[in-house]
Design a protein around this motif. Structure first.
Motif, short mmCIF file in Angstrom:
data_model
loop_
_atom_site.label_atom_id
_atom_site.label_comp_id
_atom_site.label_asym_id
_atom_site.label_seq_id
_atom_site.Cartn_x
_atom_site.Cartn_y
_atom_site.Cartn_z
N MET A 180 5.19 -3.36 4.20
CA MET A 180 6.05 -3.21 5.38
C MET A 180 5.24 -2.89 6.65
O MET A 180 5.64 -3.21 7.77
CB MET A 180 7.09 -2.11 5.14
CG MET A 180 6.53 -0.72 5.00
SD MET A 180 7.83 0.50 4.69
CE MET A 180 6.87 2.02 4.63
N SER A 181 4.09 -2.26 6.46
CA SER A 181 3.30 -1.87 7.64
C SER A 181 2.16 -2.82 7.95
O SER A 181 1.41 -2.59 8.89
CB SER A 181 2.73 -0.46 7.42
OG SER A 181 1.88 -0.44 6.29
N ILE A 182 2.02 -3.87 7.16
CA ILE A 182 0.87 -4.76 7.34
C ILE A 182 0.87 -5.39 8.74
O ILE A 182 -0.16 -5.43 9.42
CB ILE A 182 0.88 -5.85 6.25
CG1 ILE A 182 0.37 -5.24 4.93
CG2 ILE A 182 0.00 -7.03 6.64
CD1 ILE A 182 0.31 -6.22 3.79
N TRP A 183 2.01 -5.85 9.19
CA TRP A 183 2.07 -6.45 10.52
C TRP A 183 3.09 -5.75 11.41
O TRP A 183 2.92 -5.68 12.63
CB TRP A 183 2.40 -7.93 10.40
CG TRP A 183 2.14 -8.69 11.67
CD1 TRP A 183 3.06 -9.25 12.51
CD2 TRP A 183 0.88 -8.95 12.26
NE1 TRP A 183 2.46 -9.86 13.58
CE2 TRP A 183 1.10 -9.70 13.46
CE3 TRP A 183 -0.44 -8.63 11.91
CZ2 TRP A 183 0.06 -10.12 14.28
CZ3 TRP A 183 -1.45 -9.07 12.73
CH2 TRP A 183 -1.21 -9.79 13.90
N ALA A 184 4.15 -5.21 10.76
CA ALA A 184 5.18 -4.53 11.55
C ALA A 184 4.60 -3.31 12.27
O ALA A 184 4.97 -3.02 13.42
CB ALA A 184 6.34 -4.12 10.64
N GLU A 185 3.71 -2.61 11.62
CA GLU A 185 3.08 -1.44 12.25
C GLU A 185 2.20 -1.84 13.41
O GLU A 185 2.12 -1.14 14.43
CB GLU A 185 2.27 -0.68 11.19
CG GLU A 185 1.63 0.61 11.69
CD GLU A 185 2.65 1.71 11.97
OE1 GLU A 185 2.25 2.76 12.54
OE2 GLU A 185 3.84 1.54 11.63
N GLU A 186 1.52 -3.00 13.25
CA GLU A 186 0.69 -3.49 14.35
C GLU A 186 1.57 -3.80 15.57
O GLU A 186 1.21 -3.47 16.71
CB GLU A 186 -0.07 -4.75 13.92
CG GLU A 186 -0.96 -4.58 12.71
CD GLU A 186 -2.28 -3.89 13.05
OE1 GLU A 186 -2.49 -3.55 14.24
OE2 GLU A 186 -3.09 -3.68 12.14
N LYS A 187 2.73 -4.41 15.32
CA LYS A 187 3.63 -4.72 16.43
C LYS A 187 4.21 -3.46 17.04
O LYS A 187 4.34 -3.36 18.28
CB LYS A 187 4.78 -5.61 15.93
CG LYS A 187 4.38 -7.04 15.62
CD LYS A 187 5.60 -7.87 15.23
CE LYS A 187 5.22 -9.31 14.98
NZ LYS A 187 6.41 -10.13 14.61
N ARG A 188 4.54 -2.50 16.19
CA ARG A 188 5.14 -1.26 16.70
C ARG A 188 4.17 -0.50 17.59
O ARG A 188 4.56 0.07 18.62
CB ARG A 188 5.59 -0.40 15.52
CG ARG A 188 6.41 0.83 15.93
CD ARG A 188 6.83 1.62 14.69
NE ARG A 188 5.68 2.25 14.05
CZ ARG A 188 5.20 3.44 14.41
NH1 ARG A 188 5.72 4.11 15.41
NH2 ARG A 188 4.15 3.94 13.77
N GLN A 189 2.91 -0.48 17.20
CA GLN A 189 1.90 0.24 17.98
C GLN A 189 1.28 -0.61 19.08
O GLN A 189 0.49 -0.11 19.89
CB GLN A 189 0.79 0.75 17.04
CG GLN A 189 1.27 1.77 16.03
CD GLN A 189 0.15 2.27 15.15
OE1 GLN A 189 -0.98 1.77 15.20
NE2 GLN A 189 0.45 3.26 14.32
N GLY A 190 1.62 -1.88 19.10
CA GLY A 190 1.08 -2.76 20.13
C GLY A 190 -0.35 -3.17 19.92
O GLY A 190 -1.01 -3.67 20.83
#
Length: 970
Positions: free
Chosen positions: A104-114
């Protein structure tokens, strides 16, 4: 010793893991050298995951769930096998929780943190980013899986006392690894679609759900064919469970590896499309490119599905990694599949109930494994064998109804002891085999009978369409059933169960020898006690042997369990109406076994007996491999065993013959001894031989012992070691049946050679040996290992040339049980047995004392009555006084007897109550051990990741507080 075994097993696993990890490290090294950006992404994500306490929380949850699924279900202990079947069942559902937590954090976290834009500006292409992200998630999952593997393995190693199958556990976890890698790739697709962690988790679970739930499709989709396609079966086979199944059984197959690799590749390509859509989204060709890439993905899915089907139908590379070879077919079985002569499709319908008692768990496990291997081997060899496995069916389901109505497979009731009480359980464990109009049904696979042998025999029978013929010679043994004279009445003799066993493979007929038997009429003859034949029939039998008809001979000097059968040297009494009417009831003429011995060039120690017949001596042996036998073993009960004293070079059960090679123990009762004559020209191969502490005893001495005049050991005057009780005889018929007539010599030269199996005992075929074979736990404390039935079947197959079946019977897969639990159960059972015997002894003693007290209290009155009876004869007292005294005596006796009966009932209730109490205590002890194992197996593996997580959290907090003034910390 147990600790050493556990350590050794753990070291074996660590070696396999090390080899596996070295291969992974080599792949990562190649990546680091060629794709530095991808390696940098992998390294950043991997260390970020484990530098956060949340990662250890998920690791703890994963280990907790896998341990819970593996060891907590009651079925784990009920099955009593060191496998991961329970975890295999729940694993896809566990992965639906754990894998989305990773992805869940592989790409979604990258987007969330910019940081996604920063990542995309690296000097790397889309492949580098996707593969770096994927390999970091795979590394996280691999680390978690290794931790789960070690904790699970240590638990199983302790339960099996170091005897578990390392190959099975390693292969199962290799399958878990492939499942995880595939689901990670699919979960990454979900993560690339959203910037929200929660949504990413939900989408990751939803995208993976079809693969996990595909195994349940047959309960949702109707099983009907449309355009020749069974969509329910198609969906079921496309899921993870179907493909993982090989790994779960310890088999690495090319079809399973190809499935996981191709599905992973398609998902990763979809990720590359999603991350690369920034290049064409919003442009004038955006919609066109979207449809273009969608078409590519659909084409890849189609190619993947086709490749999976192709490799599944031609699964040419399959390796059974289990140490016990529990998922392998014997070489003979594979050859028989390759050489099947039938051009008709063979269909196997197996029905297995869901509620399976412990004693059938191993048989169920083996049956399912072998049926799946039959299906795979048949596909790879181009043979049309269709296996319909109806597993985990309910007793009143449609499948159970189909088994009953169409194939006659009914639920079988068995009494079992489970969870502290005796229960009646109904079991469905049967199979039907069809090819054209031929059909063979196995109503139930009894748990002592080799499963592979039953399957191969049934397949071979329906494939051929015709069976070889076995002739059962009609003698006084009445193997085919009949009536015999016992006293002044007839007694019905049932058909010998060994005949029914032979009928599963052969066409069995009774032969009365009213006419000669020529070679080719039967593939083999079986004759029990040929000496009981009338002289004309006996002569025809000897001529059949001379002519080269293969024969199995069982000639017993003293049929111990069948007193209606005359021994070799005993006279044959008349039966039927002659005996009942008292006329013609004397000895009747019978065959002289020495005529057969002359043909076979045999001799036997003994001496002439009544009516000119020969009385062979009987064999004794001072050896008992079962110390738990509660009765004193008769030395005439000969345990032919490789471990008997004085046995050298495995000569007790010969390794020089296909019949006995691989066997270890055969039991014979009051058997005779045979040996080849000095000038023998035929080939004699001993099959069964006694050890050093053995010899022979004359028939007259044996009769004295049976009459209670002495014991066997007192009659023995010396030893004659290594007595042969069974052998094969082969050779040219012309040598054995030489004739002065030239025409007879020419005819003898054209006949096939003599081929005989001779055993000096008929009791070795008793029905009890088939019962022990079907139910080896009937006497659990003794653990009987008699292989009489296997010896008999091997002998018949050797005579008929069906040697493939002999090799199949030798293939015995080895299953590891939970030895620690077994030892507790055995210890508890021994305690129950000893205490029960103690209570029985106390009961008998109490009843004896009560009886003595009663006799003592009546003694005075009895003496008084006896004195009155004497005086009444002299007329000194009146008869009325005597009657009154006798009435008083009878009344008091009845009262005392009622009191005694009340005491007996009280003692019996107390005995039963005590026995039930210790049985409950024993069951409670076993349950307590099982509960402790559950608790420790689930709780202990969670402690290390929690400790590490706490350390990481503390160290992180300390780093955060560095260089901060104390005033700001307040």
């Amino acid at each position: 010793m147990t600790l050493n075994n556990v350590v050794f097993a753990l070291l074996n696993l660590l070696v396999l893991d090390a080899i596996f990890l070295c291969a992974l490290v080599a792949i990562v090294a190649v990546l680091a050298g060629t794709k530095r950006a991808a390696f940098a992404v992998m390294k950043r994500n991997f260390f970020a995951y484990f530098s956060n306490p949340t990662g250890y929380v998920f690791l703890c949850i994963f280990v907790f769930l896998t341990s819970l699924a593996a060891f907590w279900p009651y079925e784990f202990f009920n099955q009593n096998l060191a496998t991961l079947d329970q975890l295999n069942y729940w694993y896809p559902w566990i992965m639906l929780v754990f894998i989305p937590a990773i992805t869940m954090s592989i790409w979604a976290e990258e987007k969330r943190q910019g940081t996604d834009e920063l990542l995309l500006t690296l000097p790397a292409d889309d492949f580098d980013i996707v593969i770096g992200k994927y390999m970091s998630a795979a590394a996280i999952f691999t680390s978690s899986l290794l931790f789960s593997q070690l904790s699970t393995f240590i638990t199983l190693a302790i339960l099996t006392e170091g005897g578990l199958d390392t190959g099975l556990i390693f292969t199962t976890y290799l399958g878990y690894w492939f499942v995880g890698l595939t689901m990670i790739a699919i979960g990454m697709v979900a993560s690339f679609l959203t910037g929200n962690l929660t949504v990413g988790f939900i989408l990751g679970a939803l995208f993976n759900a079809p693969l996990a739930f595909a195994a349940l499709s047959d309960s949702v989709i109707p099983e009907r064919e449309i355009w020749g396609i069974n969509f329910a079966e198609l969906v079921k086979n496309s899921g993870i469970a179907r493909t993982f199944d090989d790994f779960g059984r310890g088999v690495i197959s090319i079809s399973s590896v190809v499935y996981f690799v191709l599905v992973t590749a398609v998902a990763l390509y979809a990720c590359m499309v999603l991350i690369g859509r920034r290049h064409w989204t919003g442009g004038k060709d955006g919609n066109t490119m979207a449809w273009h890439y969608l078409s590519r993905i659909l084409a890849l899915v189609l190619v993947t599905g086709s490749a999976v089907v192709i490799f599944r139908n031609w699964d040419v590379v399959r390796s059974d990694m289990t140490e016990g070879k529990v998922s392998s077919l014997s070489g003979a079985t594979v050859r028989m599949i390759e050489n099947l002569e039938s051009d008709r499709p063979i269909k196997i319908d197996a029905f297995i109930s869901s509620d399976m008692p412990e004693q059938y768990a191993r048989t169920r496990y083996e049956l399912i494994n072998l049926l799946k291997e039959f299906s795979s081997k048949a596909s790879s060899k181009g043979r049309d064998i269709e296996v319909n496995l109806h597993d985990n069916i309910e007793l009143f389901s449609e499948d159970a109804q189909l088994a009953s109505e169409r194939f006659g497979i009914e639920p079988v009731t068995r009494m079992v002891r489970e969870q502290g009480s005796d229960k009646q359980r109904q079991v469905i464990l049967g199979a039907a085999f069809r090819a054209g109009l031929e059909k063979v049904t196995v109503p139930i696979f009894e748990y002592g009978i080799p499963v592979e042998y039953e399957l191969v025999r049934s397949i071979n029978t329906v494939a051929r369409g015709t069976r070889k013929r076995i002739g059962i010679v009609k003698t006084d043994a009445n193997m085919m059933g009949g009536s015999v004279m016992q006293g002044m009445s007839f007694q019905q003799i049932p058909k010998d169960p060994i005949v029914d066993e032979l009928a599963k493979q052969y066409e069995v007929e009774e032969v009365d020898l009213m006419a000669p038997v020529k070679p080719g009429m039967y593939d083999a003859l079986v004759v029990s006690q040929p000496s009981s034949l009338a002289p004309p029939q006996f002569d025809r039998f000897v001529e059949a042997v001379k002519a080269g008809v293969p024969v199995a001979v069982f000639e017993d000097p003293l049929p111990y369990a069948r007193q209606d059968i005359p021994g070799t040297g005993a006279p044959k009494q008349a039966g039927g109406m002659a005996a009942m009417m008292g006329g013609g009831g004397g000895p009747q003429p019978k065959g002289d076994i020495r005529q057969l011995w002359d043909v076979l060039e045999l001799k036997s120690p003994g001496k002439p007996g009544m009516q000119g017949f020969y009385e062979p001596a009987l064999v004794w042996q001072d050896y008992n491999p079962y110390p738990n036998l509660e009765m004193s073993v008769d030395p005439m009960w000969v345990f032919v065993d490789q471990n008997a004293p004085g046995v050298e070079n495995n000569e007790a059960v010969s390794m020089d013959s296909e019949i006995t090679s691989g066997l270890s123990q055969v039991m014979m009762l009051y058997a005779g001894a045979i040996e080849a004559k000095e000038d023998a020209t035929l080939k004699h191969t001993p099959l069964l031989t006694t050890g050093e502490m053995s010899g022979t005893l004359g028939m007259d001495k044996v009769r004295n012992v049976l009459a209670g005049q002495g014991t066997v050991m007192s009659e023995i005057k010396g030893i004659q070691p290594r007595q042969v009780l069974a052998m094969t005889i082969e050779g040219e018929a012309s040598k054995a049946a030489a004739s002065e007539d030239d025409e007879d010599k020419e005819a003898a030269d054209s006949t096939p050679g003599i081929k005989v199996v001779y055993a000096a005992d008929t009791d070795m075929m008793l029905p009890v040996f088939l019962q022990i074979r079907a139910d080896p736990n009937r006497a659990a404390d003794m653990r009987l290992q008699f292989q009489n039935v296997t010896f008999l079947l091997n002998a018949i197959d050797w005579l008929t040339g069906e040697n493939e079946f002999i090799e199949v019977r030798k293939h015995e897969p080895h299953f590891e049980s939970l030895r620690m639990i077994d030892s507790v159960k055995e210890e508890a059972s021994t305690a129950v047995r000893k205490r029960s015997q103690q209570f029985q002894t106390e009961f008998d003693e109490a009843m004896r004392e009560a009886q003595e007290d009663m006799d003592a209290s009546l003694k005075t009155l009895r003496v008084e009555v006896e004195d009155l009876q004497k005086e009444s004869q002299d007329g000194s007292i009146s008869p009325q006084l005597l009657r009154a005294k006798m009435t008083e005596f009878q009344t008091i006796t009845q009262q005392k007897q009622r009191m005694l009966d009340v005491k007996r009932a009280k003692f019996e209730r107390e005995r039963e109550r005590n026995v039930q109490s210790i049985q409950r205590d024993a069951d409670q002890k076993v349950t307590t051990i099982q509960n402790k194992v559950k608790g420790f197996a689930v709780a202990l593996p969670c402690i290390p990741p929690l400790i590490v997580g706490i350390i990481v959290f503390a160290s992180r907090r300390l780093r955060e507080r560095e260089n901060i003034s104390k005033s700001r910390l307040k």
